[in-house]
Write a protein that holds these residues in place. Structure first.
Motif, PDB file in Angstrom:
ATOM      1  N   ASP A 204       0.852  -1.004   0.030  1.00  0.00           N
ATOM      2  CA  ASP A 204       0.023   0.047  -0.047  1.00  0.00           C
ATOM      3  C   ASP A 204       1.088   1.178  -0.100  1.00  0.00           C
ATOM      4  OD1 ASP A 204      -2.210   1.601   0.172  1.00  0.00           O
ATOM      5  OD2 ASP A 204      -2.825   1.191   2.079  1.00  0.00           O
ATOM      6  N   VAL A 205       0.229   2.275  -0.219  1.00  0.00           N
ATOM      7  CA  VAL A 205       0.873   3.579  -0.424  1.00  0.00           C
ATOM      8  C   VAL A 205       0.974   4.407   0.923  1.00  0.00           C
ATOM      9  CG1 VAL A 205       0.979   3.694  -2.927  1.00  0.00           C
ATOM     10  CG2 VAL A 205      -0.978   4.856  -1.570  1.00  0.00           C
ATOM     11  N   THR A 206       1.789   5.284   1.082  1.00  0.00           N
ATOM     12  CA  THR A 206       1.511   6.276   2.172  1.00  0.00           C
ATOM     13  C   THR A 206       0.591   7.298   2.078  1.00  0.00           C
ATOM     14  OG1 THR A 206       3.285   7.815   1.650  1.00  0.00           O
ATOM     15  CG2 THR A 206       3.868   6.002   3.048  1.00  0.00           C
ATOM     16  N   LYS A 207      -0.254   7.847   2.766  1.00  0.00           N
ATOM     17  CA  LYS A 207      -1.399   9.000   2.569  1.00  0.00           C
ATOM     18  C   LYS A 207      -1.284  10.098   3.512  1.00  0.00           C
ATOM     19  CE  LYS A 207      -4.273   4.952   1.183  1.00  0.00           C
ATOM     20  NZ  LYS A 207      -3.610   3.767   1.834  1.00  0.00           N
ATOM     21  N   VAL A 208      -1.171  11.302   3.094  1.00  0.00           N
ATOM     22  CA  VAL A 208      -1.131  12.422   3.995  1.00  0.00           C
ATOM     23  C   VAL A 208      -1.952  13.363   3.768  1.00  0.00           C
ATOM     24  CG1 VAL A 208       0.274  14.287   4.857  1.00  0.00           C
ATOM     25  CG2 VAL A 208       1.600  11.904   4.507  1.00  0.00           C
ATOM     26  N   GLU A 209      -2.894  13.987   4.602  1.00  0.00           N
ATOM     27  CA  GLU A 209      -3.761  14.916   4.392  1.00  0.00           C
ATOM     28  C   GLU A 209      -3.496  16.108   5.124  1.00  0.00           C
ATOM     29  OE1 GLU A 209      -8.364  14.132   4.233  1.00  0.00           O
ATOM     30  OE2 GLU A 209      -8.011  15.102   6.385  1.00  0.00           O
ATOM     31  N   ILE A 210      -3.248  17.068   4.289  1.00  0.00           N
ATOM     32  CA  ILE A 210      -2.720  18.408   4.857  1.00  0.00           C
ATOM     33  C   ILE A 210      -3.843  19.553   5.070  1.00  0.00           C
ATOM     34  CG2 ILE A 210      -0.918  20.158   4.872  1.00  0.00           C
ATOM     35  CD1 ILE A 210       0.938  18.328   3.964  1.00  0.00           C
ATOM     36  N   SER A 211      -4.008  19.994   6.049  1.00  0.00           N
ATOM     37  CA  SER A 211      -5.259  20.845   6.346  1.00  0.00           C
ATOM     38  C   SER A 211      -4.524  22.501   6.514  1.00  0.00           C
ATOM     39  CB  SER A 211      -6.323  20.574   7.563  1.00  0.00           C
ATOM     40  OG  SER A 211      -6.839  19.472   7.006  1.00  0.00           O
ATOM     41  N   LYS A 212      -4.924  23.397   5.910  1.00  0.00           N
ATOM     42  CA  LYS A 212      -4.702  24.777   6.189  1.00  0.00           C
ATOM     43  C   LYS A 212      -5.876  25.461   6.560  1.00  0.00           C
ATOM     44  CE  LYS A 212      -2.063  28.275   6.197  1.00  0.00           C
ATOM     45  NZ  LYS A 212      -1.006  28.396   7.250  1.00  0.00           N
ATOM     46  N   THR A 213      -6.180  25.784   7.898  1.00  0.00           N
ATOM     47  CA  THR A 213      -7.290  26.446   8.555  1.00  0.00           C
ATOM     48  C   THR A 213      -7.088  27.530   9.344  1.00  0.00           C
ATOM     49  OG1 THR A 213      -6.991  25.091  10.790  1.00  0.00           O
ATOM     50  CG2 THR A 213      -7.956  23.700   9.126  1.00  0.00           C
ATOM     51  N   ASP A 214      -8.125  27.998   9.554  1.00  0.00           N
ATOM     52  CA  ASP A 214      -8.269  29.206  10.561  1.00  0.00           C
ATOM     53  C   ASP A 214      -7.817  28.936  12.037  1.00  0.00           C
ATOM     54  OD1 ASP A 214     -10.427  28.202  11.726  1.00  0.00           O
ATOM     55  OD2 ASP A 214     -11.657  29.677  10.919  1.00  0.00           O
ATOM     56  N   ILE A 215      -7.626  29.910  12.987  1.00  0.00           N
ATOM     57  CA  ILE A 215      -7.348  29.395  14.204  1.00  0.00           C
ATOM     58  C   ILE A 215      -7.986  28.569  14.942  1.00  0.00           C
ATOM     59  CG2 ILE A 215      -8.203  31.323  15.565  1.00  0.00           C
ATOM     60  CD1 ILE A 215      -4.720  30.340  15.926  1.00  0.00           C
ATOM     61  N   THR A 216      -9.152  28.543  14.340  1.00  0.00           N
ATOM     62  CA  THR A 216     -10.329  27.458  15.175  1.00  0.00           C
ATOM     63  C   THR A 216      -9.899  25.992  14.841  1.00  0.00           C
ATOM     64  OG1 THR A 216     -11.942  27.595  13.737  1.00  0.00           O
ATOM     65  CG2 THR A 216     -11.906  29.263  15.241  1.00  0.00           C
ATOM     66  N   GLY A 217      -9.470  25.736  13.421  1.00  0.00           N
ATOM     67  CA  GLY A 217      -9.131  24.579  13.197  1.00  0.00           C
ATOM     68  C   GLY A 217     -10.180  23.882  12.462  1.00  0.00           C
ATOM     69  N   GLU A 218     -11.368  24.707  12.342  1.00  0.00           N
ATOM     70  CA  GLU A 218     -12.656  24.143  11.555  1.00  0.00           C
ATOM     71  C   GLU A 218     -12.857  24.579  10.265  1.00  0.00           C
ATOM     72  OE1 GLU A 218     -15.514  25.688  14.298  1.00  0.00           O
ATOM     73  OE2 GLU A 218     -15.114  24.419  16.066  1.00  0.00           O
ATOM     74  N   THR A 219     -12.345  25.701   9.701  1.00  0.00           N
ATOM     75  CA  THR A 219     -12.307  25.935   8.562  1.00  0.00           C
ATOM     76  C   THR A 219     -11.337  25.980   7.701  1.00  0.00           C
ATOM     77  OG1 THR A 219     -14.189  27.615   9.279  1.00  0.00           O
ATOM     78  CG2 THR A 219     -13.487  27.943   7.148  1.00  0.00           C
ATOM     79  N   GLU A 220     -11.206  25.481   6.289  1.00  0.00           N
ATOM     80  CA  GLU A 220     -10.381  25.333   5.573  1.00  0.00           C
ATOM     81  C   GLU A 220     -10.043  26.846   4.838  1.00  0.00           C
ATOM     82  OE1 GLU A 220      -7.885  23.013   4.679  1.00  0.00           O
ATOM     83  OE2 GLU A 220      -8.860  21.424   5.766  1.00  0.00           O
ATOM     84  N   ILE A 221      -8.840  27.399   4.889  1.00  0.00           N
ATOM     85  CA  ILE A 221      -8.487  28.751   4.367  1.00  0.00           C
ATOM     86  C   ILE A 221      -7.808  28.453   2.762  1.00  0.00           C
ATOM     87  CG2 ILE A 221      -7.303  30.722   4.575  1.00  0.00           C
ATOM     88  CD1 ILE A 221      -7.054  30.126   7.453  1.00  0.00           C
ATOM     89  N   PRO A 222      -8.583  29.097   1.823  1.00  0.00           N
ATOM     90  CA  PRO A 222      -8.052  29.200   0.636  1.00  0.00           C
ATOM     91  C   PRO A 222      -6.858  30.219   0.367  1.00  0.00           C
ATOM     92  CG  PRO A 222     -10.330  29.945   0.297  1.00  0.00           C
ATOM     93  CD  PRO A 222      -9.965  29.398   1.863  1.00  0.00           C
ATOM     94  N   GLY A 223      -6.007  29.940  -0.441  1.00  0.00           N
ATOM     95  CA  GLY A 223      -5.260  31.051  -0.838  1.00  0.00           C
ATOM     96  C   GLY A 223      -3.830  31.002  -0.078  1.00  0.00           C
ATOM     97  N   ALA A 224      -3.427  30.196   0.712  1.00  0.00           N
ATOM     98  CA  ALA A 224      -2.114  30.073   1.320  1.00  0.00           C
ATOM     99  C   ALA A 224      -1.271  29.423   0.266  1.00  0.00           C
ATOM    100  CB  ALA A 224      -2.195  29.410   2.527  1.00  0.00           C
ATOM    101  N   LYS A 225      -0.008  29.839   0.188  1.00  0.00           N
ATOM    102  CA  LYS A 225       0.942  29.272  -0.747  1.00  0.00           C
ATOM    103  C   LYS A 225       1.846  28.309   0.180  1.00  0.00           C
ATOM    104  CE  LYS A 225       1.229  32.579  -4.541  1.00  0.00           C
ATOM    105  NZ  LYS A 225       2.027  33.553  -5.435  1.00  0.00           N
TER     106      LYS A 225
END
Length: 355
Positions: A204-225
């Motif tokens: 099987d392959v490794t799988k990584v999920e990276i979240s970029k959120t606001d400080i609450t950790g609940e909302t994904e933030i678009p536009g970050a490089k």
């Protein structure tokens, strides 16, 4: 080669005895030499008036086998155990031991038996695609833990010949290919067949999920490089965040750094996040949280004429709609600072308007 040699013996007493022949069997050939007597051999069997289906074992480890047998009997030779690493042949060689006359002391027969080696084909494949997976380090050990073979997988399956029939072996992955997870070991038993015996190990392959959120950790933030760096600070992958978490497969096992190169409008750059890709097929989650940009009002109040600081002067801080946020009062140095306030409004994690 199996060589059968018969020598006639004549009756030497006055009693009327049946004439007998002496038979010597030779097992010859490279694949039949040096085998253990208890594990390898050939059966020699005959039929005659005196004794039906008498069986003699002729072992590869022995040079000859001799038995007193009646002339004019029907016989066959077959292998009951092959040498280690070879398959027992099912071939049967039949012959009739005929009397050749009183002047001929020996009658010879020549037979050829060919032993095929066992053949095991081991494949190392991608769990999803089923294709051969190069770059994995593998080994095969016997039941005592002795290493039989070691290799690095390629785009072709790996073949091992002359594994012992009936014995148990284990295929172990000592190091997976980059981006893959170490598979569980496979145990197999070698069968007594000349056909190719196939065994497959899937990775099987490794799988990584990276979240970029606001400080609450609940909302994904678009536009970050964002950029992922390996342990040598080499860029592995770069992307701009969206409203969905970023999913990556086949990151080699090891340590990495998640770096924000540019924050979305209205947010502050976040410090690097270090993470480790572990040897598991489960989804491994990494989170980076961005705080919103905030500002405050700083006041310094002085006497216009003297320039001396004025203590106790009060100011009201209002928002754009005139709502009083707080009252500021200067200290002995004529200084006052407000609390931190958002500099903009945000909607669904995105910068909306400046305040």
């Amino acid at each position: 080669n199996v060589k059968l040699v018969a020598s006639k013996t004549s009756a030497v007493t006055v009693e009327n005895k049946e004439q007998l022949a002496e038979l010597t069997i030779y097992k010859e050939g490279q694949v039949l030499t040096g085998a253990e007597v208890s594990e390898n051999g050939t059966v020699f069997q005959y039929e005659n008036r005196r004794q039906k289906n008498a069986v003699y074992n002729v072992y590869a480890g022995a040079d000859t086998f001799t038995a007193d047998l009646p002339v004019d009997g029907k016989y066959y030779v077959k292998e009951i155990f092959a040498p280690d690493g070879f398959v027992t042949t099912e071939e049967v060689q039949e012959f009739t031991f005929e009397y050749a006359g009183e002047d001929q002391t020996e009658v010879s027969y020549d037979f050829t038996f060919e032993n095929q080696p066992t053949t095991v084909e081991l494949t190392k494949t991608d769990l999803t695609t089923g294709k051969e997976l190069p770059g994995a380090h593998l080994k095969v050990t016997d039941s005592d833990g002795n290493i039989v073979d070691e290799w690095t997988s390629t785009e072709e399956s790996h073949v091992i010949k002359e594994l012992v029939v009936g014995k148990e072996y284990t295929m172990t992955e000592t190091k997976p290919a980059d981006g893959y997870v170490t598979a569980e070991s496979i145990t197999f038993t070698v069968e007594n067949t000349a056909e190719v015996q196939k065994h497959e190990m899937k990775d099987d392959v490794t799988k990584v999920e990276i979240s970029k959120t606001d400080i609450t950790g609940e909302t994904e933030i678009p536009g970050a490089k964002l950029t992922i760096l390996d342990k040598d600070d080499q860029v592995v992958e770069s992307w701009t965040s969206t409203e969905e978490a970023h999913y990556i497969e086949k990151l080699p096992i090891g340590k990495y750094t998640l770096r924000e190169e540019q924050a979305p409008k209205g947010y502050l750059l976040t410090a690097d996040v270090t993470f480790e890709v572990k040897d598991t097929g489960e989804i491994q989650k990494v989170a980076m949280k961005d705080d919103t940009a905030k500002g405050k009002v700083i006041l310094n109040k002085t006497d216009k004429s003297s320039g001396e600081p004025l203590k106790g002067v009060e100011f009201e801080l209002r928002d754009s709609k005139g709502k009083v946020l707080e009252t500021l009062k200067t200290d002995a140095a004529g200084h006052a600072e407000s609390k931190l306030y958002e500099i903009a409004t945000f909607k669904n994690g995105k910068y909306d308007t400046a305040i």
